[in-house]
Write a protein that holds these residues in place. Sequence first.
Motif, mmCIF file in Angstrom:
data_model
loop_
_atom_site.group_PDB
_atom_site.id
_atom_site.type_symbol
_atom_site.label_atom_id
_atom_site.label_comp_id
_atom_site.label_asym_id
_atom_site.label_seq_id
_atom_site.Cartn_x
_atom_site.Cartn_y
_atom_site.Cartn_z
ATOM 1 N N LYS A 105 103.655 31.823 4.436
ATOM 2 C CA LYS A 105 102.209 31.979 4.401
ATOM 3 C C LYS A 105 101.488 30.821 3.727
ATOM 4 C CE LYS A 105 102.445 37.042 4.433
ATOM 5 N NZ LYS A 105 102.063 38.294 3.720
ATOM 6 N N ASN A 106 102.107 30.287 2.671
ATOM 7 C CA ASN A 106 101.445 29.221 1.912
ATOM 8 C C ASN A 106 101.984 27.840 2.258
ATOM 9 O OD1 ASN A 106 99.874 31.157 0.579
ATOM 10 N ND2 ASN A 106 101.438 31.473 -0.979
ATOM 11 N N HIS A 107 102.897 27.780 3.228
ATOM 12 C CA HIS A 107 103.428 26.508 3.737
ATOM 13 C C HIS A 107 104.012 25.643 2.616
ATOM 14 C CE1 HIS A 107 101.481 27.659 7.464
ATOM 15 N NE2 HIS A 107 100.332 27.768 6.822
ATOM 16 N N VAL A 108 104.755 26.286 1.730
ATOM 17 C CA VAL A 108 105.430 25.589 0.636
ATOM 18 C C VAL A 108 106.787 25.104 1.137
ATOM 19 C CG1 VAL A 108 106.462 25.898 -1.649
ATOM 20 C CG2 VAL A 108 104.235 26.899 -1.139
ATOM 21 N N ASP A 109 107.205 23.933 0.688
ATOM 22 C CA ASP A 109 108.496 23.385 1.118
ATOM 23 C C ASP A 109 109.666 23.969 0.330
ATOM 24 O OD1 ASP A 109 107.380 21.529 3.052
ATOM 25 O OD2 ASP A 109 106.669 20.365 1.330
ATOM 26 N N ILE A 110 109.478 24.129 -0.982
ATOM 27 C CA ILE A 110 110.518 24.692 -1.840
ATOM 28 C C ILE A 110 109.890 25.763 -2.726
ATOM 29 C CG2 ILE A 110 112.225 24.243 -3.649
ATOM 30 C CD1 ILE A 110 112.355 21.341 -2.671
ATOM 31 N N ALA A 111 110.446 26.971 -2.684
ATOM 32 C CA ALA A 111 109.984 28.062 -3.539
ATOM 33 C C ALA A 111 111.094 28.399 -4.527
ATOM 34 C CB ALA A 111 109.619 29.288 -2.708
ATOM 35 N N ILE A 112 110.740 28.504 -5.797
ATOM 36 C CA ILE A 112 111.725 28.717 -6.857
ATOM 37 C C ILE A 112 111.440 30.031 -7.571
ATOM 38 C CG2 ILE A 112 112.667 27.828 -9.029
ATOM 39 C CD1 ILE A 112 111.914 25.025 -8.078
ATOM 40 N N GLY A 113 112.470 30.840 -7.723
ATOM 41 C CA GLY A 113 112.347 32.072 -8.490
ATOM 42 C C GLY A 113 112.386 31.753 -9.971
ATOM 43 N N SER A 114 111.272 31.939 -10.657
ATOM 44 C CA SER A 114 111.148 31.552 -12.064
ATOM 45 C C SER A 114 111.150 32.767 -12.973
ATOM 46 C CB SER A 114 109.849 30.760 -12.275
ATOM 47 O OG SER A 114 109.618 30.534 -13.651
ATOM 48 N N ARG A 115 111.897 32.659 -14.066
ATOM 49 C CA ARG A 115 111.909 33.720 -15.076
ATOM 50 C C ARG A 115 110.741 33.599 -16.035
ATOM 51 N NH1 ARG A 115 117.791 31.790 -16.712
ATOM 52 N NH2 ARG A 115 116.779 29.882 -15.933
ATOM 53 N N PHE A 116 110.027 32.481 -15.986
ATOM 54 C CA PHE A 116 109.082 32.185 -17.067
ATOM 55 C C PHE A 116 107.669 31.862 -16.589
ATOM 56 C CE2 PHE A 116 113.347 30.501 -18.333
ATOM 57 C CZ PHE A 116 113.699 31.591 -19.112
ATOM 58 N N MET A 117 107.297 32.342 -15.414
ATOM 59 C CA MET A 117 105.916 32.158 -14.975
ATOM 60 C C MET A 117 104.964 32.957 -15.856
ATOM 61 S SD MET A 117 105.462 30.031 -12.509
ATOM 62 C CE MET A 117 103.884 30.536 -11.831
ATOM 63 N N ASN A 118 105.361 34.190 -16.162
ATOM 64 C CA ASN A 118 104.518 35.079 -16.949
ATOM 65 C C ASN A 118 105.169 35.507 -18.257
ATOM 66 O OD1 ASN A 118 102.693 35.105 -14.725
ATOM 67 N ND2 ASN A 118 103.921 36.707 -13.758
#
Length: 228
Positions: A105-118
């Motif tokens: 949907k957001n046309h991102v090339d690399i998506a990373i699962g982050s433990r520390f966004m929030n």
Amino acid sequence: MKLLIIIPAYNEELNIERVVDNLIENYPQYDYVVVNDGSRDKTASICRERGYNLLDLPVNMGLSDAVQAGMRYAVKEGYDAAVQFDGDGQHRPEYIKTLVEEIEKNHVDIAIGSRFMNEKKPLSFRMLGSSILTFIIKISTGFMLKDPTSGMRMFGKKVLKEFAENINFGPEPDTISYLIKSGISVKEVQVQMDERIAGNSYLNVMRSMKYMIQMCCSIIFIQNFRKR
């Protein structure tokens, strides 16, 4: 989007069934491949006995090469994206959907699962290394990567082929940093990860220190001389 889950596994005989069976039973919409990285235990034999989709490397090549082998398989089989997914049970498959949405949907090339966004990083030696990498990537690229050592990474079609074919494209923080500087879009999404239930991590204290030093030197010096 045709997605492949790449599960690199080194000596994960105590975890691999639980990880793969969870995907098969609860997330059948996703294809997967286990990349046995020359394990010395029963990881490969368990996968063969259970009929899992398996790439069996004859010797231990290391995490980056194991993931790259999975990416080559993904490209060969015509997948649009691939996600790196640990074989020790720490990654939760329910978050794969969130990564897919970032790619699609957001046309991102690399998506990373982050433990520390929030959430804040806990005070530990390992998290100190992670914070140092975050700082170095920030000053070298201007991008705040809050969880640079997260192993839950999804690669879209635009970069998947590059990772599959380029020997210097290991799925590590230094390559991510380099690609950010090259104009590739990267996005982190908040995920939760579990603790390892069984077996031992390959990264002990000394190996962790060596890894962090290598990553820092690569980001600061080596990546400046790379060309896409």
